[in-house]
Motif scaffolding. Sequence first.
Motif, PDB file in Angstrom:
ATOM      1  N   GLY A  60       0.786  -1.221   0.000  1.00  0.00           N
ATOM      2  CA  GLY A  60       0.000   0.000   0.000  1.00  0.00           C
ATOM      3  C   GLY A  60       0.819   1.272   0.000  1.00  0.00           C
ATOM      4  O   GLY A  60       0.344   2.313   0.437  1.00  0.00           O
ATOM      5  N   TRP A  61       2.063   1.193  -0.516  1.00  0.00           N
ATOM      6  CA  TRP A  61       2.908   2.387  -0.495  1.00  0.00           C
ATOM      7  C   TRP A  61       2.281   3.525  -1.294  1.00  0.00           C
ATOM      8  O   TRP A  61       2.467   4.699  -0.980  1.00  0.00           O
ATOM      9  CB  TRP A  61       4.313   2.074  -1.024  1.00  0.00           C
ATOM     10  CG  TRP A  61       4.399   1.878  -2.515  1.00  0.00           C
ATOM     11  CD1 TRP A  61       4.265   0.706  -3.190  1.00  0.00           C
ATOM     12  CD2 TRP A  61       4.626   2.889  -3.497  1.00  0.00           C
ATOM     13  NE1 TRP A  61       4.396   0.911  -4.538  1.00  0.00           N
ATOM     14  CE2 TRP A  61       4.621   2.240  -4.766  1.00  0.00           C
ATOM     15  CE3 TRP A  61       4.832   4.271  -3.451  1.00  0.00           C
ATOM     16  CZ2 TRP A  61       4.806   2.938  -5.967  1.00  0.00           C
ATOM     17  CZ3 TRP A  61       5.021   4.961  -4.639  1.00  0.00           C
ATOM     18  CH2 TRP A  61       5.011   4.298  -5.879  1.00  0.00           C
ATOM     19  N   ARG A  62       1.519   3.175  -2.309  1.00  0.00           N
ATOM     20  CA  ARG A  62       0.809   4.193  -3.082  1.00  0.00           C
ATOM     21  C   ARG A  62      -0.663   3.814  -3.130  1.00  0.00           C
ATOM     22  O   ARG A  62      -1.013   2.678  -3.404  1.00  0.00           O
ATOM     23  CB  ARG A  62       1.371   4.257  -4.497  1.00  0.00           C
ATOM     24  CG  ARG A  62       0.578   5.145  -5.444  1.00  0.00           C
ATOM     25  CD  ARG A  62       1.110   5.045  -6.863  1.00  0.00           C
ATOM     26  NE  ARG A  62       0.178   5.658  -7.801  1.00  0.00           N
ATOM     27  CZ  ARG A  62       0.256   5.537  -9.121  1.00  0.00           C
ATOM     28  NH1 ARG A  62       1.227   4.819  -9.649  1.00  0.00           N
ATOM     29  NH2 ARG A  62      -0.634   6.115  -9.904  1.00  0.00           N
ATOM     30  N   GLU A 174       1.223  -4.861  -6.898  1.00  0.00           N
ATOM     31  CA  GLU A 174       0.677  -3.503  -6.917  1.00  0.00           C
ATOM     32  C   GLU A 174       1.620  -2.575  -7.679  1.00  0.00           C
ATOM     33  O   GLU A 174       2.450  -3.023  -8.461  1.00  0.00           O
ATOM     34  CB  GLU A 174       0.465  -3.017  -5.485  1.00  0.00           C
ATOM     35  CG  GLU A 174       1.748  -3.029  -4.632  1.00  0.00           C
ATOM     36  CD  GLU A 174       1.575  -2.358  -3.284  1.00  0.00           C
ATOM     37  OE1 GLU A 174       1.121  -1.198  -3.265  1.00  0.00           O
ATOM     38  OE2 GLU A 174       1.909  -2.986  -2.256  1.00  0.00           O
ATOM     39  N   TYR A 175       1.469  -1.274  -7.458  1.00  0.00           N
ATOM     40  CA  TYR A 175       2.240  -0.271  -8.180  1.00  0.00           C
ATOM     41  C   TYR A 175       3.744  -0.484  -8.063  1.00  0.00           C
ATOM     42  O   TYR A 175       4.257  -0.850  -7.014  1.00  0.00           O
ATOM     43  CB  TYR A 175       1.892   1.121  -7.654  1.00  0.00           C
ATOM     44  CG  TYR A 175       0.434   1.456  -7.711  1.00  0.00           C
ATOM     45  CD1 TYR A 175      -0.188   1.807  -8.910  1.00  0.00           C
ATOM     46  CD2 TYR A 175      -0.354   1.422  -6.560  1.00  0.00           C
ATOM     47  CE1 TYR A 175      -1.531   2.123  -8.962  1.00  0.00           C
ATOM     48  CE2 TYR A 175      -1.707   1.728  -6.600  1.00  0.00           C
ATOM     49  CZ  TYR A 175      -2.285   2.074  -7.803  1.00  0.00           C
ATOM     50  OH  TYR A 175      -3.627   2.372  -7.851  1.00  0.00           O
ATOM     51  N   ILE A 211      -3.783 -13.029  -2.492  1.00  0.00           N
ATOM     52  CA  ILE A 211      -3.384 -11.957  -3.407  1.00  0.00           C
ATOM     53  C   ILE A 211      -3.749 -10.623  -2.780  1.00  0.00           C
ATOM     54  O   ILE A 211      -4.914 -10.362  -2.471  1.00  0.00           O
ATOM     55  CB  ILE A 211      -4.069 -12.088  -4.771  1.00  0.00           C
ATOM     56  CG1 ILE A 211      -3.602 -13.354  -5.494  1.00  0.00           C
ATOM     57  CG2 ILE A 211      -3.803 -10.852  -5.638  1.00  0.00           C
ATOM     58  CD1 ILE A 211      -4.309 -13.600  -6.828  1.00  0.00           C
ATOM     59  N   TYR A 212      -2.735  -9.764  -2.584  1.00  0.00           N
ATOM     60  CA  TYR A 212      -2.949  -8.393  -2.119  1.00  0.00           C
ATOM     61  C   TYR A 212      -2.876  -7.459  -3.313  1.00  0.00           C
ATOM     62  O   TYR A 212      -1.887  -7.457  -4.063  1.00  0.00           O
ATOM     63  CB  TYR A 212      -1.873  -8.005  -1.097  1.00  0.00           C
ATOM     64  CG  TYR A 212      -1.851  -6.525  -0.759  1.00  0.00           C
ATOM     65  CD1 TYR A 212      -2.513  -6.042   0.366  1.00  0.00           C
ATOM     66  CD2 TYR A 212      -1.180  -5.605  -1.570  1.00  0.00           C
ATOM     67  CE1 TYR A 212      -2.504  -4.685   0.682  1.00  0.00           C
ATOM     68  CE2 TYR A 212      -1.173  -4.251  -1.270  1.00  0.00           C
ATOM     69  CZ  TYR A 212      -1.831  -3.797  -0.143  1.00  0.00           C
ATOM     70  OH  TYR A 212      -1.832  -2.454   0.160  1.00  0.00           O
ATOM     71  N   THR A 213      -3.908  -6.644  -3.494  1.00  0.00           N
ATOM     72  CA  THR A 213      -3.925  -5.696  -4.602  1.00  0.00           C
ATOM     73  C   THR A 213      -5.008  -4.660  -4.343  1.00  0.00           C
ATOM     74  O   THR A 213      -5.619  -4.621  -3.269  1.00  0.00           O
ATOM     75  CB  THR A 213      -4.135  -6.424  -5.947  1.00  0.00           C
ATOM     76  OG1 THR A 213      -3.817  -5.530  -7.025  1.00  0.00           O
ATOM     77  CG2 THR A 213      -5.559  -6.948  -6.092  1.00  0.00           C
ATOM     78  N   VAL A 236      -7.709  -6.914  -0.162  1.00  0.00           N
ATOM     79  CA  VAL A 236      -7.933  -5.693  -0.927  1.00  0.00           C
ATOM     80  C   VAL A 236      -7.481  -4.479  -0.128  1.00  0.00           C
ATOM     81  O   VAL A 236      -7.667  -4.404   1.087  1.00  0.00           O
ATOM     82  CB  VAL A 236      -9.422  -5.563  -1.335  1.00  0.00           C
ATOM     83  CG1 VAL A 236     -10.328  -5.376  -0.122  1.00  0.00           C
ATOM     84  CG2 VAL A 236      -9.616  -4.441  -2.355  1.00  0.00           C
ATOM     85  N   ALA A 237      -6.865  -3.538  -0.826  1.00  0.00           N
ATOM     86  CA  ALA A 237      -6.425  -2.292  -0.205  1.00  0.00           C
ATOM     87  C   ALA A 237      -7.370  -1.169  -0.615  1.00  0.00           C
ATOM     88  O   ALA A 237      -7.583  -0.919  -1.803  1.00  0.00           O
ATOM     89  CB  ALA A 237      -5.004  -1.954  -0.632  1.00  0.00           C
TER      90      ALA A 237
END
Length: 281
Positions: A60-62, A174-175, A211-213, A236-237
């Motif tokens: 979740g950095w972005r 993620e990003y 899966i984290y996204t 989910v973030a």
Amino acid sequence: MKSFVTGAAVTLGLLLAPLAGSTLASAAPAPDSTTSPAAHQPTAEARQHGITKAGEAFMGWRQPTTAAGPAVMAPTATVEGIDVSSHQGNVDWAAQWNAGKRFAYSKATEGNYYSNPYFAQQYNGSYNVGMIRGAYHFATPNDSSGANQANYFVDRGGAWSRDGRTLPGALDIEYNPYGATCYGLSASAMVSWIRDFLNTYKSRTGRDAVIYTNLDWWSRCTGNSTAFNATNPLWVARYASAPGTLPGGWPYHTIWQYSSTPIDQDRFNGDQTRLVALANG
């Protein structure tokens, strides 16, 4: 293995055999890269979020800048947790337990070049105070194959044991903090990379990885693929009052990262018995 708030049961992997292995992690190996190669120079945006060199990326950095769609009601039966990386250093796990946290994920690895030097303290420390714990891998799909990074992860803390206290490993996809948002991959190539990682992880551990996204990245970089919504739990973030529209056709989320203050805050979608069920497989 998946968690539900209600009894809409899609039960996965209930017949998994116990896996051998020690309960606690040994001391993490030193980072595999002591300098930041040119390919991993953080972008200006990443530097604003405290990522100054290779290996410092975190969940979740972005956060997405586009609308996340209509809200989905937050669950009523939940368990509170956190996720940590090297940015937190040695964590005061007793304080986190006293704050009501009952599960934790710790970053183990990134790409095929970095392992978290604080991983052993974080992974073992959360376990020792009574939490259910897990490990996560920050993916850099432009560096090597999904299989290569899954093996790297399993060999450096991402393994699983059926002790009722260890969650399946999580793929943080993620990003890109080091360049192009989708790591230079097409949507179809990204889906193939993710599948390669997940298949390898399952062959090594017997578990389907989490899966984290988030909706924005998943839509941009996988074409909002529905390839994994029947097998892999969704983390989910979305930093808001509800999880929002879920990516990839997942009918529900298993974990929701809802804040980064004062540390990444997570909420498990179910009660403690369902959390234990996820750990047990």
